[in-house]
Design an enzyme around this catalytic site. Structure first.
Site, PDB file in Angstrom:
ATOM      1  N   GLY A   1       0.783  -1.238   0.000  1.00 35.20           N
ATOM      2  CA  GLY A   1       0.000   0.000   0.000  1.00 35.20           C
ATOM      3  C   GLY A   1       0.813   1.284   0.000  1.00 35.20           C
TER       4      GLY A   1
ATOM      5  CG  ASP B   1      -0.683   1.677   3.403  1.00 36.22           C
ATOM      6  OD1 ASP B   1      -0.306   1.226   4.506  1.00 36.22           O
ATOM      7  OD2 ASP B   1      -1.321   0.981   2.585  1.00 36.22           O
TER       8      ASP B   1
ATOM      9  CG  ASP C   1      -7.918   0.083  10.791  1.00 39.36           C
ATOM     10  OD1 ASP C   1      -8.429  -0.098  11.899  1.00 39.36           O
ATOM     11  OD2 ASP C   1      -8.601   0.156   9.752  1.00 39.36           O
TER      12      ASP C   1
ATOM     13  CG  ASP D   1      -5.794  -3.301  -1.812  1.00 42.10           C
ATOM     14  OD1 ASP D   1      -5.206  -2.983  -0.770  1.00 42.10           O
ATOM     15  OD2 ASP D   1      -6.261  -4.441  -2.003  1.00 42.10           O
TER      16      ASP D   1
HETATM   17  P1  XMP Z   1      -4.033  -2.580  11.168  1.00 43.50           P
HETATM   18  O1  XMP Z   1      -5.415  -2.818  11.725  1.00 43.50           O
HETATM   19  O2  XMP Z   1      -3.137  -3.767  11.317  1.00 43.50           O
HETATM   20  O3  XMP Z   1      -4.320  -2.395   9.642  1.00 43.50           O
HETATM   21  O4  XMP Z   1      -3.435  -1.284  11.658  1.00 43.50           O
HETATM   22  C1  XMP Z   1      -3.333  -2.052   8.817  1.00 43.50           C
HETATM   23  C2  XMP Z   1      -3.485  -2.708   7.474  1.00 43.50           C
HETATM   24  O5  XMP Z   1      -4.872  -2.995   7.167  1.00 43.50           O
HETATM   25  C3  XMP Z   1      -5.189  -2.500   5.905  1.00 43.50           C
HETATM   26  N1  XMP Z   1      -6.179  -1.428   6.071  1.00 43.50           N
HETATM   27  C4  XMP Z   1      -6.761  -0.752   5.090  1.00 43.50           C
HETATM   28  N2  XMP Z   1      -6.607  -0.852   3.746  1.00 43.50           N
HETATM   29  N3  XMP Z   1      -8.213   0.855   3.463  1.00 43.50           N
HETATM   30  C5  XMP Z   1      -7.345  -0.033   2.952  1.00 43.50           C
HETATM   31  O6  XMP Z   1      -7.205  -0.084   1.736  1.00 43.50           O
HETATM   32  C6  XMP Z   1      -8.427   1.016   4.786  1.00 43.50           C
HETATM   33  O7  XMP Z   1      -9.233   1.844   5.202  1.00 43.50           O
HETATM   34  C7  XMP Z   1      -7.646   0.156   5.637  1.00 43.50           C
HETATM   35  N4  XMP Z   1      -7.583   0.033   6.994  1.00 43.50           N
HETATM   36  C8  XMP Z   1      -6.680  -0.952   7.205  1.00 43.50           C
HETATM   37  C9  XMP Z   1      -3.898  -2.020   5.320  1.00 43.50           C
HETATM   38  O8  XMP Z   1      -3.335  -3.074   4.581  1.00 43.50           O
HETATM   39  C10 XMP Z   1      -3.009  -1.736   6.479  1.00 43.50           C
HETATM   40  O9  XMP Z   1      -1.627  -1.904   6.222  1.00 43.50           O
HETATM   41 MG    MG Z   2      -0.292  -1.455   4.545  1.00 42.88          MG
END
Ligand code: XMP
Ligand code: MG
Length: 178
Positions: A48, A103, A106, A162
């Site tokens: 990402g 990127d 979350d 994505d």
């Molecule tokens: P965590 O929960 O581990 O999440 O912090 C991180 C990874 O989850 C994906 N992610 C997203 N991808 N839109 C996306 O395209 C989003 O809103 C989103 N939220 C989490 C992403 O791969 C990130 O590295």
């Molecule tokens: Mg990522």
């Protein structure tokens, strides 16, 4: 384009390319100021972060190394629970300033995993850059040193991010219309 459709989901423009550009330049300025006298290696977390990293690092003008790592989709089970393996770190990180380029953060599970595996390699210090942070979802105490945007807890795509592999090439960032 104000809305895009991926599969059956509609996404509305959330961050315009110009706003992203300004945030990327702001972070690059901070990095240029803060890291100019350090032995720096940027670790870009794929997939990402590829566009963010390219735009950010072409505005970073000090000597540095840049490397790309990936979180394996395989999840191993250990005593500590589920861990994802960080693949592609072939560099010696010992005594270096390691800068993780993400990127989006979350819950922070992915970042936590990355941090733990990097710390095993004894860097002098660890800095974290993320384009996007969802503060309402973030569950960890790790300080995030450089943040492009704090965003609501909604799914976003574009500018590297994505949905099912689609949307990464969009120059803006779009959020899911619920
Ligand atoms: P965590 O929960 O581990 O999440 O912090 C991180 C990874 O989850 C994906 N992610 C997203 N991808 N839109 C996306 O395209 C989003 O809103 C989103 N939220 C989490 C992403 O791969 C990130 O590295
Ligand atoms: Mg990522």
């Amino acid at each position: 384009m104000d809305t895009i459709t991926i599969h059956d989901s509609t996404f509305r423009i959330f961050l315009q390319p110009g706003e992203i550009h300004d945030a990327v330049e702001r972070i690059a300025r901070q990095l240029n100021n803060d890291l100019h006298d350090k032995d720096v290696i940027f670790l870009v977390i794929l997939n990402g972060s590829f566009l963010f990293a390219a735009d950010l690092l072409r505005n970073y003008h000090n000597s540095c190394r840049i490397s790309f790592v990936k979180i394996s989709s395989y999840e191993g089970i250990t005593n500590e629970g589920r861990i994802k393996e960080l693949i592609g770190i072939n560099e010696i990180l010992e005594d270096k300033t390691v800068v993780i380029v993400e990127d989006i953060v979350d819950t922070g599970n992915t970042l936590d995993c990355v941090i733990n595996q990097i710390k095993e390699k004894h860097p002098a210090e660890l800095k974290i850059v993320t384009l996007l942070l969802k503060p309402e979802a973030y569950e960890y105490p790790h300080k995030i040193d450089y943040i492009g945007f704090r965003i609501p807890n909604r799914f976003v795509v574009g500018y590297g991010l994505d949905y099912d592999g689609f949307g990464r090439n969009m120059t803006g960032i779009y959020s899911l219309v619920e």
